[in-house]
Design a protein around this motif. Structure first.
Motif, PDB file in Angstrom:
ATOM      1  N   GLY A 103       0.800  -1.293   0.147  1.00 29.13           N
ATOM      2  CA  GLY A 103       0.029   0.111   0.051  1.00 29.13           C
ATOM      3  C   GLY A 103       0.852   1.256   0.008  1.00 29.13           C
ATOM      4  O   GLY A 103       0.601   2.250  -0.759  1.00 29.13           O
ATOM      5  N   TRP A 104       1.936   1.182   0.665  1.00 30.82           N
ATOM      6  CA  TRP A 104       3.065   2.470   0.778  1.00 30.82           C
ATOM      7  C   TRP A 104       3.414   2.508  -0.648  1.00 30.82           C
ATOM      8  O   TRP A 104       3.434   4.027  -1.127  1.00 30.82           O
ATOM      9  CB  TRP A 104       3.779   2.191   1.806  1.00 30.82           C
ATOM     10  CG  TRP A 104       4.998   3.189   2.032  1.00 30.82           C
ATOM     11  CD1 TRP A 104       5.876   3.693   0.841  1.00 30.82           C
ATOM     12  CD2 TRP A 104       5.113   4.007   3.143  1.00 30.82           C
ATOM     13  NE1 TRP A 104       6.413   4.970   1.449  1.00 30.82           N
ATOM     14  CE2 TRP A 104       6.057   5.230   2.778  1.00 30.82           C
ATOM     15  CE3 TRP A 104       4.204   4.540   4.340  1.00 30.82           C
ATOM     16  CZ2 TRP A 104       6.340   6.258   3.802  1.00 30.82           C
ATOM     17  CZ3 TRP A 104       4.704   5.217   5.120  1.00 30.82           C
ATOM     18  CH2 TRP A 104       5.651   6.202   4.744  1.00 30.82           C
ATOM     19  N   HIS A 105       3.968   1.636  -1.333  1.00 34.24           N
ATOM     20  CA  HIS A 105       4.320   1.798  -2.703  1.00 34.24           C
ATOM     21  C   HIS A 105       3.203   2.359  -3.607  1.00 34.24           C
ATOM     22  O   HIS A 105       3.613   3.215  -4.558  1.00 34.24           O
ATOM     23  CB  HIS A 105       4.637   0.448  -3.330  1.00 34.24           C
ATOM     24  CG  HIS A 105       5.296   0.453  -4.597  1.00 34.24           C
ATOM     25  ND1 HIS A 105       6.610   1.086  -4.963  1.00 34.24           N
ATOM     26  CD2 HIS A 105       4.672  -0.060  -5.845  1.00 34.24           C
ATOM     27  CE1 HIS A 105       6.653   1.185  -6.303  1.00 34.24           C
ATOM     28  NE2 HIS A 105       5.748   0.405  -6.799  1.00 34.24           N
ATOM     29  N   ALA A 106       2.087   2.081  -3.602  1.00 29.61           N
ATOM     30  CA  ALA A 106       1.183   2.492  -4.230  1.00 29.61           C
ATOM     31  C   ALA A 106       1.162   4.232  -4.036  1.00 29.61           C
ATOM     32  O   ALA A 106       0.806   4.885  -4.879  1.00 29.61           O
ATOM     33  CB  ALA A 106      -0.463   1.981  -4.107  1.00 29.61           C
ATOM     34  N   THR A 107       1.112   4.650  -2.735  1.00 31.50           N
ATOM     35  CA  THR A 107       1.006   5.954  -2.501  1.00 31.50           C
ATOM     36  C   THR A 107       2.113   6.860  -3.064  1.00 31.50           C
ATOM     37  O   THR A 107       2.245   7.831  -3.465  1.00 31.50           O
ATOM     38  CB  THR A 107       0.842   6.122  -0.891  1.00 31.50           C
ATOM     39  OG1 THR A 107       2.099   5.936  -0.345  1.00 31.50           O
ATOM     40  CG2 THR A 107      -0.125   5.537  -0.313  1.00 31.50           C
ATOM     41  N   ILE A 187      -7.088   5.470  -5.123  1.00 34.43           N
ATOM     42  CA  ILE A 187      -6.196   4.254  -4.972  1.00 34.43           C
ATOM     43  C   ILE A 187      -6.936   2.960  -5.067  1.00 34.43           C
ATOM     44  O   ILE A 187      -8.290   2.922  -4.428  1.00 34.43           O
ATOM     45  CB  ILE A 187      -5.461   4.112  -3.823  1.00 34.43           C
ATOM     46  CG1 ILE A 187      -4.547   5.286  -3.782  1.00 34.43           C
ATOM     47  CG2 ILE A 187      -4.743   2.631  -3.556  1.00 34.43           C
ATOM     48  CD1 ILE A 187      -3.653   5.218  -2.187  1.00 34.43           C
ATOM     49  N   GLU A 188      -7.115   2.335  -6.126  1.00 29.44           N
ATOM     50  CA  GLU A 188      -7.972   1.188  -6.371  1.00 29.44           C
ATOM     51  C   GLU A 188      -7.253  -0.188  -5.739  1.00 29.44           C
ATOM     52  O   GLU A 188      -6.333  -0.553  -6.216  1.00 29.44           O
ATOM     53  CB  GLU A 188      -8.392   0.910  -7.824  1.00 29.44           C
ATOM     54  CG  GLU A 188      -9.630   0.094  -8.011  1.00 29.44           C
ATOM     55  CD  GLU A 188      -9.347  -1.134  -7.919  1.00 29.44           C
ATOM     56  OE1 GLU A 188     -10.549  -1.943  -7.803  1.00 29.44           O
ATOM     57  OE2 GLU A 188      -8.248  -1.911  -7.947  1.00 29.44           O
ATOM     58  N   ALA A 189      -8.021  -0.814  -4.926  1.00 31.77           N
ATOM     59  CA  ALA A 189      -7.285  -2.049  -4.385  1.00 31.77           C
ATOM     60  C   ALA A 189      -8.565  -3.173  -4.150  1.00 31.77           C
ATOM     61  O   ALA A 189      -8.407  -3.978  -3.269  1.00 31.77           O
ATOM     62  CB  ALA A 189      -6.750  -1.687  -2.722  1.00 31.77           C
ATOM     63  N   VAL A 190      -9.290  -3.094  -5.154  1.00 31.63           N
ATOM     64  CA  VAL A 190     -10.213  -4.198  -5.217  1.00 31.63           C
ATOM     65  C   VAL A 190     -10.042  -5.219  -6.257  1.00 31.63           C
ATOM     66  O   VAL A 190     -10.264  -6.343  -6.047  1.00 31.63           O
ATOM     67  CB  VAL A 190     -11.771  -3.627  -5.326  1.00 31.63           C
ATOM     68  CG1 VAL A 190     -12.785  -4.411  -5.485  1.00 31.63           C
ATOM     69  CG2 VAL A 190     -11.972  -2.562  -4.149  1.00 31.63           C
ATOM     70  N   GLY A 191     -10.001  -4.582  -7.574  1.00 33.69           N
ATOM     71  CA  GLY A 191      -9.877  -5.385  -8.710  1.00 33.69           C
ATOM     72  C   GLY A 191     -11.115  -5.704  -9.345  1.00 33.69           C
ATOM     73  O   GLY A 191     -11.357  -6.995  -9.993  1.00 33.69           O
ATOM     74  N   LEU A 192     -11.915  -4.749  -9.229  1.00 35.59           N
ATOM     75  CA  LEU A 192     -13.262  -4.946 -10.043  1.00 35.59           C
ATOM     76  C   LEU A 192     -13.410  -3.949 -11.087  1.00 35.59           C
ATOM     77  O   LEU A 192     -13.108  -2.973 -10.868  1.00 35.59           O
ATOM     78  CB  LEU A 192     -14.592  -4.944  -9.020  1.00 35.59           C
ATOM     79  CG  LEU A 192     -14.719  -6.140  -8.001  1.00 35.59           C
ATOM     80  CD1 LEU A 192     -16.090  -5.628  -7.221  1.00 35.59           C
ATOM     81  CD2 LEU A 192     -15.152  -7.413  -8.507  1.00 35.59           C
ATOM     82  N   VAL A 209      -4.740   8.440 -10.389  1.00 37.93           N
ATOM     83  CA  VAL A 209      -5.092   7.173 -10.186  1.00 37.93           C
ATOM     84  C   VAL A 209      -4.079   6.114 -10.013  1.00 37.93           C
ATOM     85  O   VAL A 209      -3.185   5.846 -11.066  1.00 37.93           O
ATOM     86  CB  VAL A 209      -6.396   7.046 -11.363  1.00 37.93           C
ATOM     87  CG1 VAL A 209      -6.926   5.433 -10.848  1.00 37.93           C
ATOM     88  CG2 VAL A 209      -7.489   7.907 -11.281  1.00 37.93           C
ATOM     89  N   VAL A 210      -4.187   5.269  -9.383  1.00 36.83           N
ATOM     90  CA  VAL A 210      -3.351   4.115  -9.200  1.00 36.83           C
ATOM     91  C   VAL A 210      -4.135   2.957  -8.930  1.00 36.83           C
ATOM     92  O   VAL A 210      -4.916   2.826  -7.985  1.00 36.83           O
ATOM     93  CB  VAL A 210      -2.138   4.330  -8.211  1.00 36.83           C
ATOM     94  CG1 VAL A 210      -2.557   4.515  -6.610  1.00 36.83           C
ATOM     95  CG2 VAL A 210      -1.195   3.228  -8.244  1.00 36.83           C
ATOM     96  N   TYR A 211      -3.611   1.673  -9.682  1.00 38.45           N
ATOM     97  CA  TYR A 211      -4.297   0.558  -9.493  1.00 38.45           C
ATOM     98  C   TYR A 211      -3.451  -0.547  -8.885  1.00 38.45           C
ATOM     99  O   TYR A 211      -2.424  -0.920  -9.264  1.00 38.45           O
ATOM    100  CB  TYR A 211      -4.797  -0.002 -10.785  1.00 38.45           C
ATOM    101  CG  TYR A 211      -5.864   0.795 -11.660  1.00 38.45           C
ATOM    102  CD1 TYR A 211      -7.294   0.910 -11.009  1.00 38.45           C
ATOM    103  CD2 TYR A 211      -5.792   1.669 -12.695  1.00 38.45           C
ATOM    104  CE1 TYR A 211      -8.353   1.677 -11.727  1.00 38.45           C
ATOM    105  CE2 TYR A 211      -6.391   2.285 -13.164  1.00 38.45           C
ATOM    106  CZ  TYR A 211      -7.886   2.428 -12.878  1.00 38.45           C
ATOM    107  OH  TYR A 211      -9.056   2.955 -13.284  1.00 38.45           O
ATOM    108  N   ILE A 212      -3.986  -1.101  -7.776  1.00 31.26           N
ATOM    109  CA  ILE A 212      -2.927  -2.221  -7.106  1.00 31.26           C
ATOM    110  C   ILE A 212      -3.864  -3.449  -7.539  1.00 31.26           C
ATOM    111  O   ILE A 212      -3.224  -4.574  -7.663  1.00 31.26           O
ATOM    112  CB  ILE A 212      -2.954  -2.024  -5.549  1.00 31.26           C
ATOM    113  CG1 ILE A 212      -2.624  -0.546  -5.083  1.00 31.26           C
ATOM    114  CG2 ILE A 212      -2.121  -3.013  -4.921  1.00 31.26           C
ATOM    115  CD1 ILE A 212      -2.690  -0.373  -3.615  1.00 31.26           C
ATOM    116  N   GLY A 213      -5.075  -3.386  -7.375  1.00 30.78           N
ATOM    117  CA  GLY A 213      -5.899  -4.538  -7.822  1.00 30.78           C
ATOM    118  C   GLY A 213      -5.923  -4.793  -9.155  1.00 30.78           C
ATOM    119  O   GLY A 213      -5.576  -3.899 -10.148  1.00 30.78           O
TER     120      GLY A 213
END
Length: 270
Positions: A103-107, A187-192, A209-213
């Motif tokens: 999560g830190w990397h995404a920020t 920050i999208e961390a769901v993946g839908l 915008v950053v996507y993790i999911g």
């Protein structure tokens, strides 16, 4: 089965451990008895990503417990450069450092700062890591989920606002909280597919915008918004060693209360 995992596989990439033995070339600060966490990733050092210093997205990465056997064993041997000393923390909190680092990397990918209003989709462990990092960096944070228990976890981290998107009108609430401007960062961390598209709808003009999911099916966008809003859109994968060190500092500072993230402890023998 998870498509990223090769089987059979010993799991374990979110690691807390104790040093029990050292090799002869290991620096003296890695003393027997010290508690540690581990970077579970590998990299080739030769590809384009590695040459740019972005070893976290090396295409040849093999993560412990995913593409190679992990740490759900009594003993594991690792290069000392992959091992990070931690202070006086409970082992269950040490095990949280790696997912918090994602999560830190995404920020970092979207340069979250105290000037930002950040919307995080998803209050699973990775989303909570993004919430913790954003709050630690001074941003105002809005957490969105459909599970009230997960939203309570976000509140325990000090999130400013929570929204259950099944019970409230998400767009109206965001417009109200931002005086119609929308948020600086999503920050999208769901993946839908739905949250992938909502990220574009709810970010402000000149937003990030950053996507993790990652969605399991194709996503259809109104791409005119990419241009009209001039949005910076980024992906985020894993974490860098320096980011793991920053998360250790965050957890050791006690400014972010992560103890409430842990819901249950299980013994391996059970």
């Amino acid at each position: 089965q998870n498509q990223m995992v090769s089987y059979p596989r010993i799991p374990g990439h979110e690691i807390a451990g104790e040093i029990v033995q050292n090799g002869k070339n290991v620096p003296s600060e890695f003393q027997v008895g010290r508690l540690v966490t581990v970077s579970p990733y590998s990299f080739c050092g030769k590809c384009v990503a590695c040459q740019q210093g972005r070893v976290n997205c090396c295409p040849y990465n093999q993560t412990l417990g995913v593409q190679r056997d992990g740490a759900a064993v009594e003993f594991i041997a690792l290069p000392y450069k992959k091992v990070f000393l931690v202070g006086n923390l409970p082992e269950e909190q040490i095990a949280c450092i790696e997912p918090l680092s994602v999560g830190w990397h995404a920020t970092n990918r979207v340069q979250v700062s105290s000037k930002d209003i950040v919307l995080v989709f998803g209050c699973g462990m990775i989303g909570l890591g993004a919430i913790a990092a954003s709050g630690y960096k001074g941003a105002r944070v809005i957490a969105v989920d459909i599970n009230d228990l997960k939203l309570e976890k976000a509140k325990a981290l000090g999130v400013n606002y929570t929204i259950n998107s099944q019970k409230e009108d998400l767009e109206k609430k965001i417009f109200h909280l931002t005086s119609g401007q929308c948020v600086n960062v999503v920050i999208e961390a769901v993946g839908l597919s739905e949250t992938f598209k909502k990220a574009i709808d709810l970010v402000c003009f000149a937003g990030r915008v950053v996507y993790i999911g990652y969605a399991k099916e194709p996503v259809e966008y109104d791409t005119s918004l990419f241009v009209k809003k001039e949005i910076d859109i980024k992906g985020s994968r894993n974490a860098l060693d320096d980011e793991i060190k920053e998360v250790i500092k965050m957890v050791e500072s006690r400014k972010i209360k992560i103890e409430n993230l842990i819901t249950q402890n299980y013994l391996l023998k059970n």
